[in-house]
Scaffold this motif. Structure first.
Motif, PDB file in Angstrom:
ATOM      1  N   GLN A  94       0.855  -1.183   0.000  1.00  0.00           N
ATOM      2  CA  GLN A  94       0.000   0.000   0.000  1.00  0.00           C
ATOM      3  C   GLN A  94       0.887   1.227   0.000  1.00  0.00           C
ATOM      4  O   GLN A  94       1.911   1.257   0.684  1.00  0.00           O
ATOM      5  N   ARG A  95       0.472   2.226  -0.769  1.00  0.00           N
ATOM      6  CA  ARG A  95       1.205   3.496  -0.780  1.00  0.00           C
ATOM      7  C   ARG A  95       0.238   4.613  -0.404  1.00  0.00           C
ATOM      8  O   ARG A  95      -0.851   4.716  -0.963  1.00  0.00           O
ATOM      9  N   VAL A 110       5.277  10.521   1.707  1.00  0.00           N
ATOM     10  CA  VAL A 110       4.798   9.305   1.059  1.00  0.00           C
ATOM     11  C   VAL A 110       5.203   8.145   1.949  1.00  0.00           C
ATOM     12  O   VAL A 110       6.333   8.088   2.445  1.00  0.00           O
ATOM     13  N   GLN A 111       4.259   7.227   2.166  1.00  0.00           N
ATOM     14  CA  GLN A 111       4.563   6.040   2.963  1.00  0.00           C
ATOM     15  C   GLN A 111       4.219   4.799   2.150  1.00  0.00           C
ATOM     16  O   GLN A 111       3.093   4.646   1.686  1.00  0.00           O
ATOM     17  N   SER A 112       5.207   3.940   1.972  1.00  0.00           N
ATOM     18  CA  SER A 112       4.998   2.633   1.334  1.00  0.00           C
ATOM     19  C   SER A 112       4.954   1.598   2.440  1.00  0.00           C
ATOM     20  O   SER A 112       5.857   1.539   3.278  1.00  0.00           O
ATOM     21  N   THR A 135       8.761   5.727   5.166  1.00  0.00           N
ATOM     22  CA  THR A 135       8.174   7.060   5.128  1.00  0.00           C
ATOM     23  C   THR A 135       9.261   8.034   4.699  1.00  0.00           C
ATOM     24  O   THR A 135      10.356   8.038   5.276  1.00  0.00           O
ATOM     25  N   HIS A 141      11.224  10.052  -1.798  1.00  0.00           N
ATOM     26  CA  HIS A 141      10.672   8.698  -1.730  1.00  0.00           C
ATOM     27  C   HIS A 141      11.234   7.768  -2.807  1.00  0.00           C
ATOM     28  O   HIS A 141      11.715   6.676  -2.504  1.00  0.00           O
ATOM     29  N   LEU A 145      13.344   4.253  -2.249  1.00  0.00           N
ATOM     30  CA  LEU A 145      12.457   3.102  -2.407  1.00  0.00           C
ATOM     31  C   LEU A 145      13.230   1.813  -2.694  1.00  0.00           C
ATOM     32  O   LEU A 145      12.887   0.752  -2.173  1.00  0.00           O
TER      33      LEU A 145
END
Length: 163
Positions: A94-95, A110-112, A135, A141, A145
């Motif tokens: 989920q992002r 942004v949180q993955s 985060t 981000h 990643l």
């Protein structure tokens, strides 16, 4: 916090352990921060988890995470949410995009998230969900990643000596 099931992993190279007490992160079992903050915010990876005595799906757990974030952040938007893996090894990614206030400024973050269900190696009737989260600022981000993805690939059930 300790995780309900032991896991093992390799933190990303060059990232530093976070001081969980200083960060007031009592609901986190493990955290690392990126050595180069962006606009005063250090990208971070956190690990938490809980036993799941109910039959909640990974999607329902991810929805609850969004609701918790809405209690502390503004404009929380889910930009991606999907189940991956196989029936024997399911997962959910989920992002989220959201904004938070830091002093006089607002930060777009942004949180993955990755949700991994795991059986308790000591009692196979019990299961838990481990959540891994990156985060970072919206600008940083995509740069960090890859480190998060590499980290996720190292996570596996532990023998009781991990966290």
């Amino acid at each position: 916090m300790t995780l309900p099931v032991p896991i093992e992993f390799l933190p990303p190279e060059g990232w530093f352990p976070a001081d969980l007490e200083k960060a007031d992160a009592t609901d986190v079992a493990f955290a690392v921060v990126h050595p180069q903050p962006d606009a005063g915010f250090a990208a971070n990876i956190t690990v938490d988890g809980e036993y799941r005595p109910d039959t909640a799906t990974l999607t329902e757990l991810a929805d609850k995470s969004v609701e918790r974030l809405r209690n502390v952040a503004d404009s929380v938007v889910v930009t991606d949410c999907r189940e991956i893996g196989s029936p024997d090894a399911p997962a959910l990614i989920q992002r989220l995009v959201f904004s938070v206030g830091f002093g006089d400024a607002r930060r777009e973050l942004v949180q993955s998230q990755v949700y991994l269900p795991m059986l308790d190696v000591a009692d196979s009737r019990e299961w838990a969900v481990v959540r891994l989260a990156l985060t970072a600022t919206a600008a940083q981000h995509d740069t960090v990643l890859g480190d998060f993805q590499d980290f996720v690939r190292t996570v596996r059930p532990g023998t009781g000596t991990g966290i």
